[in-house]
Design a protein around this motif. Structure first.
Motif: not given
Length: 176
Positions: A96-101, A120-124
């Motif tokens: 959420r942090f990185d994608i927001g930036f 897509g995105v996998i959030d570890t």
């Protein structure tokens, strides 16, 4: 878990915590995760944020405005970055942090959003919380729990954190 032919571990560093308040990217690091789990090609770029770096952020990653002002702006590197990640599934710790930036930066150059370029995105972070409920889930805590050598990481850095994330992701996906 999404499957695709290409996975890329990604991390960013920023001037602060809030893109909606004008904080900007200062570094992007990406490492391809090969089908055997080994790290592959990488992409790393420091970025001129066109604004000062907060004291708190500088304590985390060590980058100052003086160190960044001669770097290219996001507009100058967006094409190369998007070419590197296009079509991949991104593996990000606290996505959420990185994608927001990243989405905020893409908006400044009228290039859409990350979903336009990635499968897509996998959030570890979320994966770690699912697989290790009740246990610490920061990247540092996971490196310690999985006995991953993070001794070369004295400060946060987008590329080194992406390299560590490759190892964390491989071990998290082996857990039941």
């Amino acid at each position: 878990m999404p499957t695709c032919s290409r996975l890329i571990a990604l991390d960013t560093e920023t001037t602060g915590l809030y893109p909606q308040c004008g904080d900007r990217l200062i570094s992007i690091g990406c490492v391809e995760i090969l089908t055997n789990g080994e790290p592959g090609a990488s992409y790393h770029q420091l970025i001129n944020p066109q604004r000062p770096v907060s004291v708190g952020a500088q304590r985390v990653h060590g980058y100052s405005w003086e160190m960044l002002k001669s770097q290219p702006r996001f507009a100058d590197i967006a094409g190369d970055f998007l070419n590197f990640i296009e079509g991949a599934t991104l593996v990000i710790h606290n996505a959420r942090f990185d994608i927001g930036f990243l989405n905020a930066e893409l908006a400044t150059v009228n290039r859409g959003c990350m979903a336009d370029y990635c499968e897509g995105v996998i959030d570890t972070l979320m994966l770690a919380r699912q697989k290790r409920p009740g246990k610490a889930a920061s990247l540092d805590a996971l490196c310690k729990a999985f006995k991953i050598d993070a001794s070369g990481r004295t400060l946060h850095g987008a590329l080194i954190d992406s390299m560590l994330l490759v190892q964390v992701y491989n071990l998290l996906t082996k857990l039941p």
